[in-house]
Write a protein that holds these residues in place. Structure first.
Motif, short mmCIF file in Angstrom:
data_model
loop_
_atom_site.label_atom_id
_atom_site.label_comp_id
_atom_site.label_asym_id
_atom_site.label_seq_id
_atom_site.Cartn_x
_atom_site.Cartn_y
_atom_site.Cartn_z
N UNK A 41 25.25 14.88 -12.25
CA UNK A 41 24.61 13.77 -11.52
C UNK A 41 24.16 14.16 -10.12
N UNK A 42 23.90 15.43 -9.92
CA UNK A 42 23.34 15.92 -8.65
C UNK A 42 21.82 16.05 -8.78
N UNK A 81 23.28 21.63 -18.49
CA UNK A 81 24.48 21.78 -17.66
C UNK A 81 24.08 21.96 -16.20
N UNK A 82 24.72 21.20 -15.33
CA UNK A 82 24.49 21.30 -13.88
C UNK A 82 25.56 22.21 -13.27
N UNK A 83 25.16 23.03 -12.31
CA UNK A 83 26.11 23.91 -11.63
C UNK A 83 25.56 24.24 -10.25
N UNK A 235 27.32 31.73 -9.49
CA UNK A 235 27.31 30.33 -9.88
C UNK A 235 28.74 29.79 -9.91
N UNK A 236 28.87 28.51 -9.56
CA UNK A 236 30.16 27.80 -9.55
C UNK A 236 30.05 26.56 -10.42
N UNK A 237 31.14 26.23 -11.13
CA UNK A 237 31.11 25.03 -11.95
C UNK A 237 32.53 24.60 -12.31
#
Length: 246
Positions: A41-42, A81-83, A235-237
């Protein structure tokens, strides 16, 4: 009441209790999870909305102009997928404050879990050398305040992806107030998502020799490559705190 009927009722009660959806004991032992951020939701290509600067004073997403440009993080989307991605040379911390979060107790959710995907790591970086102290990715847990001479600094554990130090290496910085644990090294599974878990309560007790506060100050992330004059890309998630049985 006839003995046969009493026996039947007793057996029926035992069966019903055994097959109830969630007994009182099950409720108390149900896995718990505290979401730090999964970046859902970003807004793609923007900074993450929930994160603050290193001191927790303001959100970089509200910055404008040259100051905003110093934060080389942005939200990405891939196959739904958001990350969060860092790509650049000079990094700055992003901080997710925890000290004011309700229903957070790390003795109930001691396991910090997160995902990294390392694309590029700064060549020759070494967390044990102040002149080469860069990393493709780091995640910190900042706890209570320690002391360096006359200045208070947070006790923290830094889990880092090192360019050169072997996995499992442990270091101590800032007069013992920052502990560093190397989680991965160099090009190991480069370009692949990897999931990590650490028991932050156990790590704190082992590294600092006492018990951590039930509520840390913050979770911080940092990628950086300015000392080596190279590039870091990672990348971070899916950053969570969860119970040990989850």
């Amino acid at each position: 009441m006839p003995q046969s009927l009493l026996t039947y009722i007793t057996l029926l009660l035992i069966v019903l209790c055994a097959h109830s959806p969630l007994s009182a004991q099950d409720k108390s032992e149900a896995p718990k999870k505290f979401l730090v951020d999964d970046f859902d939701n970003e807004t793609v290509d923007d900074l993450p909305e929930k994160w603050f600067n290193q001191k927790g004073e303001a959100k970089p997403i509200t910055y404008t102009g040259d100051l905003r440009a110093t934060y080389h993080y942005r939200i990405m989307e891939e196959e739904g997928n958001m990350f969060l991605r860092f790509e650049g040379k000079r990094g700055k911390h992003l901080s997710f404050p925890l000290r004011n979060k309700e229903h957070l107790d790390i003795y109930e959710t001691p396991i910090l879990t997160w995902k990294w995907r390392i694309h590029e790591y700064p060549a020759g970086a070494n967390e044990d050398d102040g002149d080469k102290n860069d990393a493709a990715a780091s995640i910190y847990v900042a706890f209570d305040l320690g002391r360096v001479l006359f200045k208070k600094v947070p006790k923290s554990i830094r889990y880092t992806w090192s360019s050169t130090l072997p996995k499992g290496t442990e270091l101590s910085k800032f007069y013992g107030n920052q502990k560093i644990i190397v989680i991965g090294t160099g090009g190991d599974k480069q370009g692949e998502w990897q999931t990590f878990e650490r028991d932050i309560v156990a790590d704190y007790k082992r590294l600092f020799g006492d018990n951590p506060p039930a509520k840390p100050l913050a979770i911080l992330i940092l990628s950086d490559a300015n000392n080596t004059e190279d590039i870091a890309k990672a990348d971070y998630d899916d950053i969570y705190l969860k119970s040990a049985q989850n």
